[in-house]
Design a protein around this motif. Structure first.
Motif, PDB file in Angstrom:
ATOM      1  N   VAL A 197       0.841  -1.200   0.000  1.00 51.01           N
ATOM      2  CA  VAL A 197       0.000   0.000   0.000  1.00 51.01           C
ATOM      3  C   VAL A 197       0.877   1.251   0.000  1.00 51.01           C
ATOM      4  CG1 VAL A 197      -1.745   1.312   1.282  1.00 51.01           C
ATOM      5  CG2 VAL A 197      -1.933  -1.174   1.104  1.00 51.01           C
ATOM      6  N   ILE A 198       1.903   1.270   0.832  1.00 45.87           N
ATOM      7  CA  ILE A 198       2.816   2.414   0.878  1.00 45.87           C
ATOM      8  C   ILE A 198       3.482   2.601  -0.492  1.00 45.87           C
ATOM      9  CG2 ILE A 198       4.983   3.283   1.858  1.00 45.87           C
ATOM     10  CD1 ILE A 198       4.137   1.793   4.480  1.00 45.87           C
ATOM     11  N   GLY A 199       3.947   1.512  -1.065  1.00 48.04           N
ATOM     12  CA  GLY A 199       4.587   1.585  -2.380  1.00 48.04           C
ATOM     13  C   GLY A 199       3.649   2.109  -3.450  1.00 48.04           C
ATOM     14  N   LEU A 200       2.413   1.647  -3.441  1.00 49.86           N
ATOM     15  CA  LEU A 200       1.438   2.121  -4.426  1.00 49.86           C
ATOM     16  C   LEU A 200       1.120   3.605  -4.234  1.00 49.86           C
ATOM     17  CD1 LEU A 200      -1.048  -0.886  -4.621  1.00 49.86           C
ATOM     18  CD2 LEU A 200       0.476  -0.056  -6.424  1.00 49.86           C
ATOM     19  N   LEU A 201       0.919   4.013  -2.997  1.00 50.79           N
ATOM     20  CA  LEU A 201       0.634   5.421  -2.731  1.00 50.79           C
ATOM     21  C   LEU A 201       1.812   6.306  -3.154  1.00 50.79           C
ATOM     22  CD1 LEU A 201      -1.110   5.170   0.754  1.00 50.79           C
ATOM     23  CD2 LEU A 201      -2.185   5.806  -1.413  1.00 50.79           C
ATOM     24  N   ALA A 202       3.016   5.889  -2.816  1.00 43.94           N
ATOM     25  CA  ALA A 202       4.197   6.667  -3.196  1.00 43.94           C
ATOM     26  C   ALA A 202       4.346   6.728  -4.722  1.00 43.94           C
ATOM     27  CB  ALA A 202       5.449   6.077  -2.555  1.00 43.94           C
ATOM     28  N   ALA A 203       4.080   5.624  -5.398  1.00 42.83           N
ATOM     29  CA  ALA A 203       4.172   5.603  -6.864  1.00 42.83           C
ATOM     30  C   ALA A 203       3.111   6.502  -7.491  1.00 42.83           C
ATOM     31  CB  ALA A 203       4.044   4.169  -7.371  1.00 42.83           C
TER      32      ALA A 203
END
Length: 125
Positions: free
Chosen positions: A4-10
């Motif tokens: 989730v963090i990776g998707l939000l950051a991307a």
């Protein structure tokens, strides 16, 4: 949670690349002027400022993407860069809305996803 963090950051990084394109290359185009609420004359007179501002947005996106790339191999460095990029994006949105409350929609568009990434990252690590 890491996904989730990776998707939000991307998503935050991609949004800021899009803003970069609008500000640095399409600033005087009718569609871009409509998005930012500028007349043709105002867009033309602020063209150089927007060009520079666009690159700030690109650099925030780059910092975030480098953080995402480093995260699996060097977690501490990756997380630090993700926080630096998304934290700066969220802070810029906060500055925008505190300067002019009529810019709330723009501030939410540029800052909500990065702010979520920051909060989730801080609660996770």
């Amino acid at each position: 949670m890491n996904l989730v963090i990776g998707l939000l950051a991307a998503i935050a990084a991609l949004t800021h690349v899009y803003i970069f394109v609008l500000e640095s290359f399409r600033w005087t185009a009718p569609g871009t002027r409509r998005i930012f609420g500028f007349s043709e004359q105002a867009a033309e007179s602020t063209r150089e400022l927007a060009y520079n501002q666009g690159f700030y947005n690109l650099f925030l996106a780059i910092v975030t993407v480098v953080g995402l790339a480093l995260w699996p191999a060097v977690p501490a460095a990756g997380v630090a860069l993700i926080l630096a990029g998304t934290g700066s994006m969220a802070a810029a949105a906060l500055v925008l809305v505190t300067r002019d409350s009529r810019k709330m929609r723009a501030a939410l568009a540029q800052g909500a996803v990065p702010a979520l990434a920051v909060v989730l990252t801080l609660f996770t690590f």
